[in-house]
Design a protein around this motif. Structure first.
Motif, mmCIF file in Angstrom:
data_model
loop_
_atom_site.group_PDB
_atom_site.id
_atom_site.type_symbol
_atom_site.label_atom_id
_atom_site.label_comp_id
_atom_site.label_asym_id
_atom_site.label_seq_id
_atom_site.Cartn_x
_atom_site.Cartn_y
_atom_site.Cartn_z
ATOM 1 N N GLN A 36 51.335 31.428 67.540
ATOM 2 C CA GLN A 36 50.966 30.877 68.845
ATOM 3 C C GLN A 36 50.372 31.939 69.770
ATOM 4 O OE1 GLN A 36 54.956 29.401 69.518
ATOM 5 N NE2 GLN A 36 54.218 27.271 69.474
ATOM 6 N N CYS A 37 50.798 33.170 69.659
ATOM 7 C CA CYS A 37 50.285 34.241 70.523
ATOM 8 C C CYS A 37 50.239 35.549 69.749
ATOM 9 C CB CYS A 37 51.170 34.446 71.766
ATOM 10 S SG CYS A 37 51.215 33.038 72.889
ATOM 11 N N ILE A 38 49.207 36.383 70.084
ATOM 12 C CA ILE A 38 49.120 37.748 69.543
ATOM 13 C C ILE A 38 48.825 38.658 70.730
ATOM 14 C CG2 ILE A 38 47.893 39.321 68.019
ATOM 15 C CD1 ILE A 38 47.063 36.849 66.357
ATOM 16 N N VAL A 119 45.132 33.374 62.192
ATOM 17 C CA VAL A 119 44.824 33.499 63.627
ATOM 18 C C VAL A 119 44.368 34.932 63.875
ATOM 19 C CG1 VAL A 119 45.689 33.300 65.978
ATOM 20 C CG2 VAL A 119 46.531 31.744 64.206
ATOM 21 N N LYS A 120 43.287 35.070 64.698
ATOM 22 C CA LYS A 120 42.728 36.396 64.971
ATOM 23 C C LYS A 120 43.219 36.922 66.305
ATOM 24 C CE LYS A 120 38.775 34.394 64.341
ATOM 25 N NZ LYS A 120 37.331 34.089 64.276
ATOM 26 N N SER A 121 43.410 38.242 66.339
ATOM 27 C CA SER A 121 43.684 38.870 67.633
ATOM 28 C C SER A 121 42.413 38.839 68.481
ATOM 29 C CB SER A 121 44.156 40.312 67.445
ATOM 30 O OG SER A 121 43.096 41.102 66.908
ATOM 31 N N ILE A 122 42.559 38.920 69.801
ATOM 32 C CA ILE A 122 41.393 38.981 70.699
ATOM 33 C C ILE A 122 40.883 40.415 70.692
ATOM 34 C CG2 ILE A 122 40.533 38.626 73.036
ATOM 35 C CD1 ILE A 122 42.845 36.693 73.476
ATOM 36 N N TYR A 123 39.651 40.578 70.196
ATOM 37 C CA TYR A 123 39.062 41.912 70.176
ATOM 38 C C TYR A 123 38.025 41.993 71.291
ATOM 39 C CZ TYR A 123 36.401 46.026 68.843
ATOM 40 O OH TYR A 123 35.761 47.240 68.870
ATOM 41 N N ALA A 145 41.072 25.386 68.999
ATOM 42 C CA ALA A 145 41.968 26.217 69.795
ATOM 43 C C ALA A 145 43.415 25.967 69.421
ATOM 44 C CB ALA A 145 41.748 25.918 71.278
ATOM 45 N N LEU A 146 44.223 27.029 69.562
ATOM 46 C CA LEU A 146 45.644 26.926 69.256
ATOM 47 C C LEU A 146 46.306 25.909 70.170
ATOM 48 C CD1 LEU A 146 46.535 30.710 68.834
ATOM 49 C CD2 LEU A 146 46.249 29.004 67.016
ATOM 50 N N ASP A 193 46.993 32.319 78.121
ATOM 51 C CA ASP A 193 48.326 31.726 78.202
ATOM 52 C C ASP A 193 48.448 30.590 77.189
ATOM 53 O OD1 ASP A 193 49.224 33.343 80.326
ATOM 54 O OD2 ASP A 193 48.161 32.067 81.775
ATOM 55 N N ASN A 194 49.628 30.540 76.543
ATOM 56 C CA ASN A 194 49.968 29.393 75.706
ATOM 57 C C ASN A 194 51.050 28.625 76.446
ATOM 58 O OD1 ASN A 194 51.176 27.644 73.695
ATOM 59 N ND2 ASN A 194 50.013 28.820 72.182
ATOM 60 N N THR A 195 50.660 27.499 77.028
ATOM 61 C CA THR A 195 51.581 26.761 77.891
ATOM 62 C C THR A 195 52.679 26.053 77.114
ATOM 63 O OG1 THR A 195 50.087 24.862 77.815
ATOM 64 C CG2 THR A 195 49.791 26.401 79.632
#
Length: 693
Positions: A36-38, A119-123, A145-146, A193-195
């Motif tokens: 869900q998050c990285i 899932v990819k990290s934000i680069y 999108a996740l 943000d992942n709400t």
């Protein structure tokens, strides 16, 4: 009975077996940990990965593994994570500053493994454009999108060091940051943000040295206005750039812009310049904004002070005001107001114009006059600017005491029944040194005047006339006015108008002629009466009726000529208007005005018998015509075989029933009559006649 019991037990055993099989299958299906998050740490060497815990591991759980790769293949297996209620771990040994990192989660159980989505990290990549703009680019983590991602990316910048500030949010994958800091090393990161999971994804940190080289937006000039004391009041609108710290004020001196002062503060937008010389000529000013990094905006469009000057006529009867135009007023010039002060009195508006020139006439007193010009904004009348003030003294002779247009009348050729020219007559006082008279003409009382001629004044002469060489009195009415021009070529007076009478006449089929005309304008006391004159076939005119001039025009009269049966049916008319005498005589005359001659045409009428008896009472077969043009008359008779047996061009001659000296037989004969009307219309009439014996 025993057999039946065995069968029931066997059926229950089968059902229990099926249920046990379904239960065992459900226990072997385990969900993977969906990422869900990285959140990449500040060094880029590790990342905190958060996932959604599977709903139920059914006591088969061994561990979670978070695997990573820089290419999307050849994954490095992450260390096992236990127990099964843990939903995050720190993955180390990565280099998230060099490229994006691919991750996927795996659930290990005694029943097998379950692998989640990659899932990819934000680069984040930050590029220095060299133009004072940092260009940020990054990737999406997953497509689609996740779950829980709200679609927004938060852009954070570190300045000063260790202080992160939210710059903006965007739904795009790029962002341009215009640098307003003079010079610094700036770092950026992206946060989402992942709400649903209540966690955040954080990119790597990227940046570098940047410098603010963006010049402020150019300020816009408001006005430059000459104040009452001769100083120039310069104002402008604030620059739209928030980092402006002040403005330079420039004047155009010796072909270059030179700084005359500095106004500090973004909202300090007024400068009172006491070093100006507005009475020497127009002066040009502009401003430029600067920021805390001493970046200077382009110069604003310049504005010039209005420089007012005047050119009095050599005879001092008019004053021509000229001023330089006001340029670059936003949104534009509405009008120029001319202010005047007489003999030191209060300034009041003399006139308004959109030109940069104004001619003041009628200056017939000795007085001191002062002027200045005020420009008014097109949309906001409160925005104004003023010119310098100038003064001068007049020395003017008086205008003529009187000038009166006696009449505007038509000159007719009564012998030919046509109007030839219009004549204008006027009466003036020449004691004021009049040099010439300008005659103006218009097509109506409200139409535009145009000069049509000039008459030279003669010393001591008070009565004048002018023949209009270009008017067509047979086509319309004209309005005349005479202007008195003195030796200095200034108009000193003008007469009343004089409008010629235009008459129209139309004949109808009932033996009536309808005539119409406009009323004469404008004698001082009006028209006493209108007399109608008529002639026949261009003979002598006689008066046939009179109208009182007090009746409201236009005028119309119906003339019954049905009793007239001789001639060619051409009736000519003209109108004579007589001026109403004044109750207290002002001018030593009573004048008249005559209209054009208008022609009315009555159509010819032809009476033809249908039988005749050469031996009886009606011996001759002859048409009887009224208003027939005898110049084009032709009467022929034919027998039943089409042979012409009679022809004449004389409307007084008829057929006596003979052909070549011998009487023809009794019977029906054909006739043809060709003729024209008095106005040239062609008629061809055919029929038959019975000859009796």
């Amino acid at each position: 009975m025993l057999s039946k019991t065995i069968h029931i037990r066997f059926a229950l055993f089968c059902i229990l077996g099926i249920l046990a099989s379904i239960t065992a299958s459900a226990q072997s299906t385990i969900s993977p940990p969906e990422i869900q998050c990285i959140a990449v740490d500040s060094t880029g060497s590790s990342a905190t990965v958060t996932w959604a815990i599977p709903a139920d591991t059914n006591n088969t759980f061994i561990s979670y593994e978070i695997n990573n790769s820089t290419t999307g293949s050849g994954y490095t297996v992450g260390p096992p994570v236990t127990p099964d209620n843990v939903n995050s771990t720190v993955v180390t040994g990565i280099n998230a500053n060099a490229s994006l990192i691919y991750f996927f989660g795996e659930t290990n159980t005694t029943k097998g493994n379950a692998i989640g989505d990659t899932v990819k990290s934000i680069y984040l990549s930050v590029t220095n454009s060299g133009t004072g703009v940092a260009i940020l680019q990054w990737n999406a983590m997953h497509a689609p999108a996740l779950p829980g991602f709200n679609g927004w990316y938060k852009i954070y910048r570190e300045y000063p060091q260790y202080v992160w500030k939210l710059l903006d949010s965007t739904q795009a994958l790029t962002y341009n940051d215009t640098i307003t800091i003079c010079s610094a090393t700036l770092e950026y990161k992206i946060v989402t943000d992942n709400t649903v999971a209540g966690c955040q994804s954080v990119s790597n940190i990227s940046g570098g040295p940047f410098k603010n080289i963006t010049v402020p937006n150019t300020p816009t000039m408001d006005t430059v206005s000459v104040g009452p004391g001769g100083n120039v009041e310069i104002s402008w609108y604030p620059s739209s750039s928030n980092d402006v710290t002040g403005y330079y004020v420039y004047e155009w001196i010796n072909n270059t812009w030179q700084i005359i002062d500095t106004a500090m503060g973004i909202n300090n937008t007024f400068f009172n310049y006491t070093g100006s010389t507005p009475n020497a000529g127009s002066e040009s000013f502009c401003v430029a904004a600067f920021d805390s990094c001493i970046n200077l905006s382009p110069y604003s469009p310049k504005q010039n002070t209005m420089f007012l000057s005047n050119v009095p006529n050599k005879c001092a009867q008019t004053n021509i005001l000229n001023w330089t135009p006001f340029i670059d007023l936003i949104p534009g010039i509405g009008k120029y107001n001319i202010y005047e002060s007489v003999n030191g009195g209060k300034f009041t508006i003399l006139s308004s114009t959109d030109s940069t020139k104004y001619t003041q006439t009628g200056l017939n007193k000795i007085q001191t006059l002062c002027y200045y010009i005020q420009v008014v904004d097109k949309n906001n009348p409160k925005i104004t600017a003023s010119s310098n003030i100038i003064c001068y003294q007049t020395t003017l002779p008086p205008p003529p005491k009187f000038s009166y247009l006696q009449s505007a009348t038509v000159i007719n050729n009564y012998a030919s029944c046509v109007a030839t020219q219009n004549q204008v007559n006027w009466y003036v006082d020449t004691g004021a040194g009049i040099e010439t008279f300008d005659i103006y003409r218009a097509d109506s009382t409200t139409g535009a005047n145009a000069s049509i001629g000039t008459v030279k004044a003669v010393s001591g002469k008070v009565f004048y006339s002018f023949l209009d060489p270009t008017a067509n009195p047979n086509a319309e009415s004209y309005v005349y006015k005479v202007y008195s021009v003195d030796s200095c070529n200034f108009v000193t007076d003008s007469t009343n108008i004089g409008q010629t009478i235009f008459l129209t006449a139309v004949g109808n089929s009932t033996g009536q002629n309808v005539i119409s005309w406009n009323g004469y304008a404008q004698w001082q006391q009006g028209v006493a009466n209108y007399t109608i004159y008529r002639n026949e076939d261009c003979g002598a005119f006689t008066a046939i009726n009179t109208f009182t001039g007090s009746l409201a025009g236009p005028y119309s009269y119906t003339d019954d000529v049905s009793a007239i049966i001789t001639g060619q049916g051409v009736f000519g008319y003209y109108i004579k208007a007589i001026e109403n005498p004044p109750t207290a005589p002002t001018y030593p005359f009573i004048d008249t005005s005559i209209s054009n001659i208008a022609l009315a045409y009555q159509d010819p009428r032809l009476y033809i018998p249908n039988a005749f008896n050469p031996n009886g009472y009606n011996k001759i077969f002859k048409p009887v015509g009224v208003f027939v043009n005898i110049q084009n008359y032709d009467f022929t008779v034919y027998d039943r075989w089409g042979q012409m047996i009679f022809e004449t061009n004389d409307d007084t001659q008829g057929w006596d029933g003979t052909f070549k000296g011998r009487k023809v037989e009794e019977g029906v004969y054909i006739y043809r009559i060709e003729y024209t009307s008095s106005k040239g219309e062609y008629f061809n009439q055919r029929g038959w006649v019975m000859m009796l014996k």
